[in-house]
Design a protein around this motif. Structure first.
Motif, PDB file in Angstrom:
ATOM      1  N   ASP A  10       7.665   9.476  -5.115  1.00 32.68           N
ATOM      2  CA  ASP A  10       6.914  10.296  -5.622  1.00 32.68           C
ATOM      3  C   ASP A  10       6.013   9.923  -6.613  1.00 32.68           C
ATOM      4  OD1 ASP A  10       6.444  13.333  -5.011  1.00 32.68           O
ATOM      5  OD2 ASP A  10       6.605  13.158  -7.178  1.00 32.68           O
ATOM      6  N   TYR A  11       6.330   8.768  -7.623  1.00 31.11           N
ATOM      7  CA  TYR A  11       5.037   8.511  -8.752  1.00 31.11           C
ATOM      8  C   TYR A  11       3.952   7.693  -7.875  1.00 31.11           C
ATOM      9  CZ  TYR A  11       8.155   9.600 -12.919  1.00 31.11           C
ATOM     10  OH  TYR A  11       8.827  10.016 -13.855  1.00 31.11           O
ATOM     11  N   GLY A  12       4.463   6.882  -6.925  1.00 29.67           N
ATOM     12  CA  GLY A  12       3.237   6.495  -6.195  1.00 29.67           C
ATOM     13  C   GLY A  12       2.125   7.406  -5.693  1.00 29.67           C
ATOM     14  N   GLN A  13       2.536   8.662  -5.041  1.00 30.37           N
ATOM     15  CA  GLN A  13       1.851   9.720  -4.757  1.00 30.37           C
ATOM     16  C   GLN A  13       1.010  10.244  -5.747  1.00 30.37           C
ATOM     17  OE1 GLN A  13       1.147   9.970  -1.470  1.00 30.37           O
ATOM     18  NE2 GLN A  13       2.628   8.616  -1.084  1.00 30.37           N
ATOM     19  N   ARG A  14       1.824  10.462  -6.919  1.00 31.09           N
ATOM     20  CA  ARG A  14       1.050  10.839  -8.138  1.00 31.09           C
ATOM     21  C   ARG A  14       0.061  10.059  -8.917  1.00 31.09           C
ATOM     22  NH1 ARG A  14       6.181  13.643 -11.941  1.00 31.09           N
ATOM     23  NH2 ARG A  14       7.348  14.121 -10.183  1.00 31.09           N
ATOM     24  N   LEU A  15       0.302   8.835  -8.634  1.00 28.76           N
ATOM     25  CA  LEU A  15      -0.779   7.974  -9.278  1.00 28.76           C
ATOM     26  C   LEU A  15      -1.923   7.787  -8.388  1.00 28.76           C
ATOM     27  CD1 LEU A  15       1.372   4.917 -10.499  1.00 28.76           C
ATOM     28  CD2 LEU A  15       0.120   6.179 -11.873  1.00 28.76           C
ATOM     29  N   HIS A  16      -1.860   8.064  -7.150  1.00 30.47           N
ATOM     30  CA  HIS A  16      -2.861   8.042  -6.022  1.00 30.47           C
ATOM     31  C   HIS A  16      -3.664   9.141  -6.016  1.00 30.47           C
ATOM     32  CE1 HIS A  16      -4.849   7.259  -2.544  1.00 30.47           C
ATOM     33  NE2 HIS A  16      -4.338   8.269  -1.739  1.00 30.47           N
ATOM     34  N   GLY A  33       0.830  -1.129  -0.037  1.00 34.92           N
ATOM     35  CA  GLY A  33       0.126   0.021  -0.085  1.00 34.92           C
ATOM     36  C   GLY A  33       0.859   1.142  -0.005  1.00 34.92           C
ATOM     37  N   LEU A  34       0.330   2.256  -0.098  1.00 37.82           N
ATOM     38  CA  LEU A  34       0.928   3.330  -0.038  1.00 37.82           C
ATOM     39  C   LEU A  34       0.746   4.382   1.283  1.00 37.82           C
ATOM     40  CD1 LEU A  34      -0.031   5.094  -3.485  1.00 37.82           C
ATOM     41  CD2 LEU A  34       2.361   4.516  -2.914  1.00 37.82           C
ATOM     42  N   THR A  35       1.915   4.757   1.618  1.00 42.79           N
ATOM     43  CA  THR A  35       1.794   5.439   2.866  1.00 42.79           C
ATOM     44  C   THR A  35       1.280   7.058   2.655  1.00 42.79           C
ATOM     45  OG1 THR A  35       3.114   6.286   5.067  1.00 42.79           O
ATOM     46  CG2 THR A  35       4.209   6.715   3.015  1.00 42.79           C
ATOM     47  N   ASP A  36       0.903   7.639   3.818  1.00 39.46           N
ATOM     48  CA  ASP A  36       0.481   9.157   3.598  1.00 39.46           C
ATOM     49  C   ASP A  36       1.846   9.951   3.263  1.00 39.46           C
ATOM     50  OD1 ASP A  36      -0.700  11.695   3.438  1.00 39.46           O
ATOM     51  OD2 ASP A  36      -2.211  11.282   5.154  1.00 39.46           O
ATOM     52  N   LEU A  37       2.760  10.055   2.521  1.00 37.29           N
ATOM     53  CA  LEU A  37       3.949  10.737   2.474  1.00 37.29           C
ATOM     54  C   LEU A  37       3.611  12.359   2.527  1.00 37.29           C
ATOM     55  CD1 LEU A  37       6.749  11.015   2.038  1.00 37.29           C
ATOM     56  CD2 LEU A  37       6.368  10.770  -0.721  1.00 37.29           C
ATOM     57  N   PRO A  38       2.532  12.833   1.942  1.00 40.12           N
ATOM     58  CA  PRO A  38       2.582  14.334   2.024  1.00 40.12           C
ATOM     59  C   PRO A  38       2.299  14.669   3.682  1.00 40.12           C
ATOM     60  CG  PRO A  38       1.243  13.604   0.324  1.00 40.12           C
ATOM     61  CD  PRO A  38       1.669  12.605   0.893  1.00 40.12           C
ATOM     62  N   ARG A  39       1.747  13.843   4.344  1.00 42.00           N
ATOM     63  CA  ARG A  39       1.319  14.246   5.901  1.00 42.00           C
ATOM     64  C   ARG A  39       2.564  14.031   6.573  1.00 42.00           C
ATOM     65  NH1 ARG A  39      -3.544  15.359   8.733  1.00 42.00           N
ATOM     66  NH2 ARG A  39      -2.976  15.490  11.086  1.00 42.00           N
ATOM     67  N   TRP A  40       3.396  13.031   6.284  1.00 41.77           N
ATOM     68  CA  TRP A  40       4.702  12.856   6.875  1.00 41.77           C
ATOM     69  C   TRP A  40       5.535  14.140   6.413  1.00 41.77           C
ATOM     70  CZ3 TRP A  40       4.942   9.362  10.656  1.00 41.77           C
ATOM     71  CH2 TRP A  40       4.364   8.105  10.428  1.00 41.77           C
ATOM     72  N   LEU A  41       5.418  14.378   5.390  1.00 36.90           N
ATOM     73  CA  LEU A  41       6.375  15.585   5.118  1.00 36.90           C
ATOM     74  C   LEU A  41       5.805  16.741   5.663  1.00 36.90           C
ATOM     75  CD1 LEU A  41       6.963  14.892   1.420  1.00 36.90           C
ATOM     76  CD2 LEU A  41       8.753  14.735   2.924  1.00 36.90           C
ATOM     77  N   ARG A  64      -3.362  11.714  -8.413  1.00 43.26           N
ATOM     78  CA  ARG A  64      -3.576  12.300  -9.715  1.00 43.26           C
ATOM     79  C   ARG A  64      -3.103  13.827  -9.630  1.00 43.26           C
ATOM     80  NH1 ARG A  64      -9.634  10.778 -10.683  1.00 43.26           N
ATOM     81  NH2 ARG A  64      -9.609  11.153  -8.556  1.00 43.26           N
ATOM     82  N   GLN A  65      -1.869  14.120  -9.275  1.00 44.96           N
ATOM     83  CA  GLN A  65      -1.107  15.381  -9.126  1.00 44.96           C
ATOM     84  C   GLN A  65       0.199  15.140  -9.644  1.00 44.96           C
ATOM     85  OE1 GLN A  65      -1.534  17.315  -5.255  1.00 44.96           O
ATOM     86  NE2 GLN A  65      -3.683  16.667  -5.176  1.00 44.96           N
ATOM     87  N   ARG A  66       1.092  16.298  -9.874  1.00 49.99           N
ATOM     88  CA  ARG A  66       2.504  15.984 -10.261  1.00 49.99           C
ATOM     89  C   ARG A  66       3.340  16.784  -9.017  1.00 49.99           C
ATOM     90  NH1 ARG A  66       5.121  17.965 -14.099  1.00 49.99           N
ATOM     91  NH2 ARG A  66       6.203  16.114 -14.335  1.00 49.99           N
ATOM     92  N   ASN A  67       4.520  16.256  -8.872  1.00 51.22           N
ATOM     93  CA  ASN A  67       5.492  16.999  -8.127  1.00 51.22           C
ATOM     94  C   ASN A  67       4.895  17.154  -6.616  1.00 51.22           C
ATOM     95  OD1 ASN A  67       7.856  17.357  -9.661  1.00 51.22           O
ATOM     96  ND2 ASN A  67       6.591  18.834 -10.856  1.00 51.22           N
ATOM     97  N   VAL A  68       4.269  15.919  -6.260  1.00 52.22           N
ATOM     98  CA  VAL A  68       3.761  15.934  -4.998  1.00 52.22           C
ATOM     99  C   VAL A  68       4.604  16.290  -3.712  1.00 52.22           C
ATOM    100  CG1 VAL A  68       2.452  14.554  -3.209  1.00 52.22           C
ATOM    101  CG2 VAL A  68       1.936  14.230  -5.693  1.00 52.22           C
TER     102      VAL A  68
END
Length: 459
Positions: free
Chosen positions: A339-345, A305-313, A347-351
């Motif tokens: 970063d690509y995992g977050q982009r796919l999840h 699965g994908l972690t909540d990278l934006p919130r960790w950051l 649907r944004q770029r350079n998350v």
């Protein structure tokens, strides 16, 4: 100690940005003694052929699993997941002896150096003989890893693992886990034995395999025993939703929630994966100063699965990078996947970019966060191109296809997002060159021993 005392780079990554025409001095202890930007190359300096980056710490490794990389990519039944992969992985764990582990780890560590890692944290739970009996020397398997590190020149943080049971409701180990058995006293004995060897570029902390694999009483006892020890403490946690569900059923709490309630999550603690964390758990980890080790290629390979990278950051969490099962062994590809995992999840770029913090570059923001966090995960107060840190470095080969013709200030962006193969022409560790022209020392001999070892393992 090194090829020379002085290095000069056309540009170097210092204090989170590229600086130009940098002179660096390596002390006799293998640490950076001084660095000065905006100076011409003096006669005594060795002029580097490309931009200079610090090496990264690989904060999570199971070296023996390198023998299994690429060999579990078939599905014979209706479903394949982490747990079925684990059962197949145990077949490797039951086969590999110290000599084979040394050959596999040496190949791996050479590959990690070529991929830009200069320190590896070895989450080491393969201690006993294949039949489960202790070796005459309890450090027999640890010595195999130490020899591999010395042969390649990589730095090594060895983390013997507390591993007692098969699950929350299974107080004994499974038969195919027999080589892993440890208690708190043996764990501390292994740690102290590693430290007593005083090998160069080697330090030791401890690890807890997971909440499911260690009893609450043992975790508490270990935490008490580690009071006053500043070395890192690593633990797999919240990697799988099944683990979260089992923890809730057994304890009434989610894994990170349970751990935070029972130990002080300070800067020594490194939570490996932490994939399934709630916003409240993320904030708790960040407040305590504990670190999180993300392993993008393994987490993708295992379907974690994908972690909540934006919130960790956003929370300011200490983050580091690991390659875990070693289906990937170069950090630029790990950053790209992160970063690509977050982009796919989303649907944004350079998350992962942070323009609000003055860092619009995704690669630069991730690299700098992972550089600092990796040092902490390995137990270093300083890490990178800074005075007092160990003198590790990477030289970018700007002739690599993904970097060819790229403006100097965008080299890190292109390295992560446009370069397929490792692009480091030179790697240094503790003031000594260990990779030249992209190849680790004795790479041909190391590869031959590795191939012969795998042929015997899989005969």
């Amino acid at each position: 100690m090194s090829d020379c005392t002085w290095l000069w780079a056309p540009q170097a990554w210092i204090a989170g940005r590229w600086q130009q025409r940098v002179l660096l001095q390596i002390g006799a202890d293998g640490h950076w003694a001084a660095m000065q930007p905006d100076v011409p190359a003096p006669p005594q300096a060795r002029v580097l052929a490309g931009p200079l980056l610090p090496g990264l710490v690989n904060a999570h490794s199971h070296a023996f699993q390198r023998a299994f990389a690429g060999l579990a990519e078939r599905r014979e039944g209706e479903q394949d997941d982490f747990w079925s992969w684990r059962d197949r992985m145990y077949c490797v764990a039951l086969r590999i002896a110290p000599e084979a582990l040394e050959a596999v780890a040496t190949q791996l560590y050479a590959e990690l150096l070529q991929g830009g890692y200069t320190q590896v944290c070895e989450f080491h739970y393969l201690h006993h003989a294949p039949d489960g009996r202790p070796y005459a020397d309890p450090l027999a398997m640890s010595h195999a890893l130490l020899r591999a590190a010395q042969a390649t020149g990589i730095g090594l943080t060895l983390l013997p693992v507390l591993y007692q049971r098969a699950g929350f409701t299974q107080p004994q180990l499974r038969e195919d886990q027999r080589r892993f058995a440890t208690d708190v006293q043996l764990l501390l004995t292994l740690r102290d034995g590693i430290r007593a060897l005083r090998q160069p570029r080697v330090n030791a902390g401890v690890a807890i395999h997971s909440l499911r694999a260690a009893s609450p009483e043992a975790i508490t006892r270990l935490a008490d025993a580690l009071a006053g020890d500043d070395a890192p403490i690593h633990i797999h946690i919240a990697e799988q939703t099944g683990e979260v569900d089992d923890c809730l059923a057994a304890t009434g709490r989610r894994p990170i929630e349970w751990l935070a309630a029972h130990v002080a999550l300070d800067a020594r603690w490194q939570l490996v994966h932490a994939t399934h964390a709630t916003p409240q758990e993320i904030d708790t980890v960040a407040r305590g100063g504990a670190g999180v080790v993300i392993c993008p290629s393994t987490e993708a390979n295992l379907g974690d699965g994908l972690t909540d990278l934006p919130r960790w950051l956003r929370a300011g969490t200490v983050l580091s990078l690991g390659s875990d099962s070693h289906v990937g062994r170069a950090w630029p590809a790990e950053l790209r996947l992160l970063d690509y995992g977050q982009r796919l999840h989303l649907r944004q770029r350079n998350v992962s970019a942070a323009p609000q913090q003055g860092q619009p570059s995704t690669a630069a923001h991730l690299f700098e966060r992972l550089r600092a966090g990796g040092g902490a995960a390995a137990g270093f107060a300083r890490w990178g191109l800074e005075t007092g840190a160990r003198a590790d470095w990477l030289v970018l080969d700007m002739r690599t296809a993904g970097l060819l013709g790229v403006p100097p200030g965008l080299a890190l962006d292109a390295l992560v997002f446009a370069t397929d193969a490792p692009a480091f022409s030179e790697v240094g560790v503790a003031g000594r060159v260990v990779v030249r022209q992209g190849a680790a020392q004795d790479s041909a001999g190391i590869a031959q021993r590795f191939a012969e070892t795998l042929s015997r393992l899989w005969a």
